[in-house]
Enzyme design. Structure first.
Site, PDB file in Angstrom:
ATOM      1  N   GLY A  46       0.834  -1.189   0.000  1.00 33.51           N
ATOM      2  CA  GLY A  46       0.000   0.000   0.000  1.00 33.51           C
ATOM      3  C   GLY A  46       0.868   1.236   0.000  1.00 33.51           C
ATOM      4  N   GLN A  51       3.011   9.895   0.993  1.00 31.52           N
ATOM      5  CA  GLN A  51       4.292   9.202   1.148  1.00 31.52           C
ATOM      6  C   GLN A  51       5.247   9.477  -0.010  1.00 31.52           C
ATOM      7  OE1 GLN A  51       2.210   5.276   2.149  1.00 31.52           O
ATOM      8  NE2 GLN A  51       4.191   5.128   3.179  1.00 31.52           N
ATOM      9  N   CYS A  97       5.747  -0.060   7.125  1.00 31.94           N
ATOM     10  CA  CYS A  97       5.421   1.090   6.283  1.00 31.94           C
ATOM     11  C   CYS A  97       6.654   1.480   5.483  1.00 31.94           C
ATOM     12  CB  CYS A  97       4.965   2.252   7.167  1.00 31.94           C
ATOM     13  SG  CYS A  97       4.508   3.740   6.273  1.00 31.94           S
ATOM     14  N   LEU A  98       6.453   1.815   4.212  1.00 30.39           N
ATOM     15  CA  LEU A  98       7.593   2.227   3.380  1.00 30.39           C
ATOM     16  C   LEU A  98       8.252   3.499   3.906  1.00 30.39           C
ATOM     17  CD1 LEU A  98       6.174   1.485  -0.191  1.00 30.39           C
ATOM     18  CD2 LEU A  98       7.759   0.098   1.171  1.00 30.39           C
ATOM     19  N   HIS A 139      -4.717   1.667   7.206  1.00 28.20           N
ATOM     20  CA  HIS A 139      -3.353   2.205   7.317  1.00 28.20           C
ATOM     21  C   HIS A 139      -3.157   3.343   6.315  1.00 28.20           C
ATOM     22  CE1 HIS A 139       1.167   1.501   7.778  1.00 28.20           C
ATOM     23  NE2 HIS A 139       1.099   2.223   6.681  1.00 28.20           N
ATOM     24  N   GLU A 140      -3.560   3.123   5.055  1.00 31.29           N
ATOM     25  CA  GLU A 140      -3.353   4.130   4.011  1.00 31.29           C
ATOM     26  C   GLU A 140      -4.278   5.336   4.185  1.00 31.29           C
ATOM     27  OE1 GLU A 140      -0.664   3.911   2.453  1.00 31.29           O
ATOM     28  OE2 GLU A 140      -0.290   1.804   2.903  1.00 31.29           O
ATOM     29  N   HIS A 143      -2.820   7.630   6.617  1.00 31.17           N
ATOM     30  CA  HIS A 143      -1.797   8.501   6.032  1.00 31.17           C
ATOM     31  C   HIS A 143      -2.420   9.778   5.467  1.00 31.17           C
ATOM     32  CE1 HIS A 143       2.136   6.675   6.235  1.00 31.17           C
ATOM     33  NE2 HIS A 143       1.694   5.516   5.752  1.00 31.17           N
TER      34      HIS A 143
END
Length: 188
Positions: A46, A51, A97-98, A139-140, A143
């Site tokens: 994701g 991000q 997470c990236l 999660h996304e 963000h």
């Protein structure tokens, strides 16, 4: 398509709320494709536009793909996504997470969610998600609201993760790795 630079925590842009996409056009569709390419290139499931330094409510998700097998890809592109319903039942998942490379922690979230969003044609859609997909969507969407997964864990664990990332940045660990960028004005 292009690989986009990933913003690494701690970076103030990750705490900012994203604004709604007013018009779904070719520029939005291109950004979504670039986000997918970046997500696949980084091995993620994701990615939110914030991000990659874009403060717009756009997310891409694919919990089904594995490695380079493009046949197994089932990407979701969600614009202006909002959770309209969630379950009382909760699940714990070891999230990563990236923007927090190599850091993971158990996060408890609703097991099921229903999300309303615009697709890449600008049509309103609704999706019911369970399990990993539900976790990833939450999660996304977090963000896009300036919330990261470490905001859901204990202050002690969060501070430890942030401290390690600050030290890694100081050592230049992300300068050439994974197309990550740093600084106040990252495109993530």
């Amino acid at each position: 398509m292009a690989l986009l630079p990933i913003v690494i925590a701690p970076d103030p842009v990750l705490k900012k709320k994203s604004t709604a996409v007013d018009k779904v056009d070719d520029a939005v569709r291109t950004t979504l494709e670039d986000m997918l390419e970046t997500m696949y290139g980084e091995g993620g499931i994701g990615l939110a536009a914030v991000q990659v330094g874009i403060l717009k409510r756009m997310i891409v998700i694919d919990v089904s793909w594995r490695d380079e097998d493009s046949a197994s890809r089932k990407p979701l592109k969600l614009i202006n996504a909002e959770i309209v319903k969630d379950s009382e039942e909760e699940s714990s998942y070891n999230e990563g997470c990236l923007s927090f490379p190599d850091h993971y922690s158990e996060v408890i979230r609703p097991t099921e969610v229903t999300v309303s969003y615009l697709d890449e044609q600008g049509k309103k859609q609704e999706l019911h998600a369970i399990g990993l997909l539900a976790t990833c969507i939450q999660h996304e969407i977090d963000h896009t609201n300036g919330i990261t997964f470490v905001d859901h864990i204990s202050r002690l664990k969060r501070d430890m993760i942030i401290k390690k990332l600050v030290k890694a940045k100081e050592r230049g660990e992300f300068d050439h790795d994974h197309h990550h960028v740093h600084g106040e004005h990252c495109n993530h």
